[in-house]
Design an enzyme around this catalytic site. Structure first.
Site, mmCIF file in Angstrom:
data_model
loop_
_atom_site.group_PDB
_atom_site.id
_atom_site.type_symbol
_atom_site.label_atom_id
_atom_site.label_comp_id
_atom_site.label_asym_id
_atom_site.label_seq_id
_atom_site.Cartn_x
_atom_site.Cartn_y
_atom_site.Cartn_z
ATOM 1 N N LYS A 98 0.768 -1.255 -0.042
ATOM 2 C CA LYS A 98 -0.120 0.046 -0.128
ATOM 3 C C LYS A 98 0.950 1.173 -0.006
ATOM 4 O O LYS A 98 1.803 1.513 0.967
ATOM 5 C CB LYS A 98 -0.988 0.038 1.376
ATOM 6 C CG LYS A 98 -1.916 1.131 1.229
ATOM 7 C CD LYS A 98 -2.883 1.068 2.436
ATOM 8 C CE LYS A 98 -3.691 2.216 2.348
ATOM 9 N NZ LYS A 98 -3.113 3.133 3.239
ATOM 10 N N ALA A 207 -9.106 2.467 9.306
ATOM 11 C CA ALA A 207 -8.666 2.125 10.708
ATOM 12 C C ALA A 207 -9.025 2.975 11.600
ATOM 13 O O ALA A 207 -9.761 2.350 12.791
ATOM 14 C CB ALA A 207 -6.913 2.429 10.566
#
Length: 264
Positions: A98, A207
């Site tokens: 990522k 997150a």
């Protein structure tokens, strides 16, 4: 769902929710939240993790059978991001990355010039690149043309919880993309991720919305349900928006009453 596979970088996942690990109050809470979310792919910031330490985030992911998605969080230049990705590949044995290249610490917005530079280098180096990017349809197209395996536009700044501030741009990105589009950053609650899926995103990455919620485990379950509901709604096809009402019951068959005749 078996009839609706989520394929990312050549791997098929049952869950369309990608979780992050930053901000959790403890490893125990993080582990329970990951289980509740149903995620099969979770990001780890390689600049903040020692892969050799037992009892760490990596050991939790290994125990749960969740695939690690290393990210380059904390990098401000293409050079830093490329180096971090290469170190992650050596440490974890994965080409999946990522890609994050941040412009500044205050906004945590992507630096488009450095991001594209790093993406081109890593793709040439054999990486499967998933770039965190602005909600810019032009930049999204350039990243796809560079060979990125997905496009991950932000809905709003990292950790802001503001949701998707520009749904029109998301629709433009989705309409023109030939690779999966994944919401990355900005989600605050389950309705945000449901909207992302309704707009056509293939998945959601989050997150803070879970790890900093008052009840992280409960919020993880809510996010899982939001992703699933939004995906089903997208596949089902919503009714068109209208300016005026439209009765759901047909007019045919209604009794014709004589106003001069008593009903009984």
């Amino acid at each position: 769902m078996a009839d609706d596979p989520f394929v990312l970088g050549g791997t098929t996942y049952a869950s369309r929710l990608i979780m992050g690990t930053g901000g959790a109050p403890s490893l125990d809470v993080l582990e329970r939240a990951l289980v509740a979310s149903g995620t099969e792919l979770t990001t780890v910031a390689m600049r903040r993790v020692n892969a050799s330490v037992h009892g760490s985030v990596l050991s939790v992911l290994e125990r749960l059978g969740i695939r690690v998605l290393p990210n380059t969080a904390g990098c401000f230049t293409a050079g830093e991001a490329v180096l971090t990705a290469r170190l992650a590949r050596e440490a974890l044995g994965t080409d999946l990355v990522k890609l994050e290249v941040i412009a500044d610490e205050r906004t945590l917005l992507p630096d488009p010039v450095e991001l594209l530079d790093a993406a081109e280098t890593l793709v040439d180096d054999g990486f499967t690149v998933l770039p965190y990017t602005n909600d810019d349809p032009v930049l999204a197209r350039k990243l796809e043309d560079a060979g990125c395996a997905a496009i991950m536009p932000l809905g709003s700044p990292i950790g802001s919880g503001l949701g998707i501030r520009n749904p029109h741009n998301f629709q433009l990105i989705v309409e023109h993309a030939r690779v999966p589009v994944i919401l990355d950053a900005g989600a605050g609650t389950a309705s945000d991720v449901a909207l992302a899926m309704e707009l056509g995103c293939a998945g959601v990455m989050l997150a803070s919305a879970v790890t900093r919620a008052q009840e992280p485990v409960l919020m993880a379950a809510a996010m899982r349900a939001g992703v699933e509901a939004g995906r089903l709604a997208r596949r089902a096809g919503r009714i068109p928006r209208r300016h005026f009402a439209e009765a759901s019951s047909p007019a045919e068959g209604l009794a014709v009453l004589d106003p001069e005749r008593p009903a009984f």
